[in-house]
Design an enzyme around this catalytic site. Structure first.
Site, PDB file in Angstrom:
ATOM      1  N   LEU A 130     -11.344 -31.579 -58.172  1.00 14.06           N
ATOM      2  CA  LEU A 130     -11.096 -32.005 -59.548  1.00 14.06           C
ATOM      3  C   LEU A 130      -9.680 -31.585 -59.909  1.00 14.06           C
ATOM      4  O   LEU A 130      -9.201 -30.541 -59.455  1.00 14.06           O
ATOM      5  CB  LEU A 130     -12.084 -31.350 -60.516  1.00 14.06           C
ATOM      6  CG  LEU A 130     -13.559 -31.739 -60.397  1.00 14.06           C
ATOM      7  CD1 LEU A 130     -14.398 -30.923 -61.381  1.00 14.06           C
ATOM      8  CD2 LEU A 130     -13.764 -33.229 -60.656  1.00 14.06           C
ATOM      9  N   ASP A 131      -9.008 -32.382 -60.731  1.00 14.02           N
ATOM     10  CA  ASP A 131      -7.688 -32.002 -61.207  1.00 14.02           C
ATOM     11  C   ASP A 131      -7.751 -30.638 -61.878  1.00 14.02           C
ATOM     12  O   ASP A 131      -8.784 -30.246 -62.432  1.00 14.02           O
ATOM     13  CB  ASP A 131      -7.159 -33.009 -62.239  1.00 14.02           C
ATOM     14  CG  ASP A 131      -6.957 -34.395 -61.651  1.00 14.02           C
ATOM     15  OD1 ASP A 131      -6.828 -34.499 -60.421  1.00 14.02           O
ATOM     16  OD2 ASP A 131      -6.926 -35.368 -62.434  1.00 14.02           O
ATOM     17  N   ARG A 132      -6.641 -29.939 -61.865  1.00 17.18           N
ATOM     18  CA  ARG A 132      -6.589 -28.603 -62.468  1.00 17.18           C
ATOM     19  C   ARG A 132      -7.133 -28.597 -63.894  1.00 17.18           C
ATOM     20  O   ARG A 132      -7.900 -27.705 -64.277  1.00 17.18           O
ATOM     21  CB  ARG A 132      -5.147 -28.101 -62.459  1.00 17.18           C
ATOM     22  CG  ARG A 132      -4.953 -26.803 -63.209  1.00 17.18           C
ATOM     23  CD  ARG A 132      -3.503 -26.359 -63.209  1.00 17.18           C
ATOM     24  NE  ARG A 132      -3.389 -24.978 -62.801  1.00 17.18           N
ATOM     25  CZ  ARG A 132      -2.298 -24.436 -62.273  1.00 17.18           C
ATOM     26  NH1 ARG A 132      -1.239 -25.177 -62.047  1.00 17.18           N
ATOM     27  NH2 ARG A 132      -2.268 -23.160 -61.949  1.00 17.18           N
ATOM     28  N   ASN A 227      -6.337 -38.791 -59.727  1.00 13.78           N
ATOM     29  CA  ASN A 227      -6.047 -39.104 -61.139  1.00 13.78           C
ATOM     30  C   ASN A 227      -6.624 -40.450 -61.589  1.00 13.78           C
ATOM     31  O   ASN A 227      -6.150 -41.052 -62.560  1.00 13.78           O
ATOM     32  CB  ASN A 227      -4.532 -39.121 -61.407  1.00 13.78           C
ATOM     33  CG  ASN A 227      -3.861 -37.782 -61.188  1.00 13.78           C
ATOM     34  OD1 ASN A 227      -2.652 -37.717 -61.080  1.00 13.78           O
ATOM     35  ND2 ASN A 227      -4.615 -36.699 -61.101  1.00 13.78           N
TER      36      ASN A 227
END
Length: 292
Positions: A130-132, A227
């Site tokens: 997962l993105d930060r 993203n």
């Protein structure tokens, strides 16, 4: 669905239940193990409190952790489920999934600390990221072999991935599908509505609620591109609230975080074959934002 946190252990040799628990939890006092056995232990799905209950190889012992106060309480993630093969965690926003820099705190470094503290002879391995700034449910394996099983048959193993997001404005349709081709640019991911040689990304969305300024969306992914949701919602002119890369430059929303959360995850366990499904509530800050 698993709403109660659990530990699960597989029995490998004939023994009695109390001794088995002592061996599996060497840092837990005998008094605490007795307390767990009185209220929180199941064998093959059936609650058992008998100290000398006979265990046979292949049986599964689970401990409900709702009453189990762990010594290890990481600030940036919650362990939702654990067995000898993998974790399911709820990652908080702001924590990296993985980094090549040893000094960075990541999901992997946090879980490896936990594995050391609990004397487990294994390391954590990323299954998916997962993105930060995205929070939510992730699978992390305890071996490269389990990670490779997911990697070799991701679509066959993972049955459900759902996100919730707060997007700017009102969507033109109550539900729909976004298809575009994504390529990595120098600083961000670029999107094209037609095939330009990039990777196809498919996202299905449904409007759960609208307010004067925002739309609360559930999103399901057919693909898992970098993203993906953030880029595609920007292209739809409804970027995710508080997105520093793909959102509005003058985003003054009071939420203080990216409004994107992976709230549901379903998969077939790659070792046991058991169908697993996990769900978290929508973040409270998303609900409050919709009231503005």
């Amino acid at each position: 669905m698993f709403h109660v946190k659990q530990l699960e252990y597989k029995v490998r040799a004939t023994c009695e239940l109390f001794q088995f628990l002592i061996e599996q939890m060497p840092d837990t006092s005998r008094t605490k193990v007795k307390e767990l056995l009185a209220h929180s232990v199941c064998v093959d799905g059936r609650k058992v409190s008998q100290f000398n209950y006979p265990l046979q190889p292949g049986m599964r012992v689970t401990i409900e952790k709702s009453s189990y106060k762990e010594r290890f309480k990481p600030r940036d993630l919650d362990i939702v489920f654990e067995d000898e093969h993998l974790f399911v965690i709820n990652k908080h926003e702001g924590l990296l999934s993985y980094s090549k820099k040893p000094s960075d705190e990541t999901v992997i470094t946090v879980l490896n600390k936990y594995l050391r503290l609990t004397h487990q002879q294994c390391n954590a391995h990323i299954v998916h990221r997962l993105d930060r700034d995205t929070s939510g449910l992730m699978v992390v394996s305890k071996s490269k072999q389990v990670s490779q099983k997911f990697e070799s048959d991701w679509k066959g193993i993972v049955t459900d991935r759902a996100y919730v997001a707060v997007a700017w404005g009102k969507m033109e349709q109550s539900e729909g599908t976004i298809r575009s081709w994504l390529t990595d640019g120098e600083y961000c991911v670029l999107s094209s509505p037609t095939d330009n040689g990039g990777k196809l990304a498919v996202t299905h969305y449904k409007v759960v609620k609208t307010s004067r300024r925002y739309s609360l969306l559930e999103l399901h992914l057919d693909t898992g591109r970098r993203n993906q949701i953030r880029v595609q919602l920007r292209e739809e002119k409804h970027p995710v609230v508080h997105d520093p890369m793909y959102g509005y430059k003058d985003d003054v929303s009071p939420i203080g975080r990216l409004a994107l959360h992976a709230f549901r995850l379903g998969f077939t366990h790659p070792v046991t074959g058991k169908r697993m499904k996990f769900e978290t509530p929508y973040p409270a800050s998303f609900i409050k934002l919709m009231e503005l």
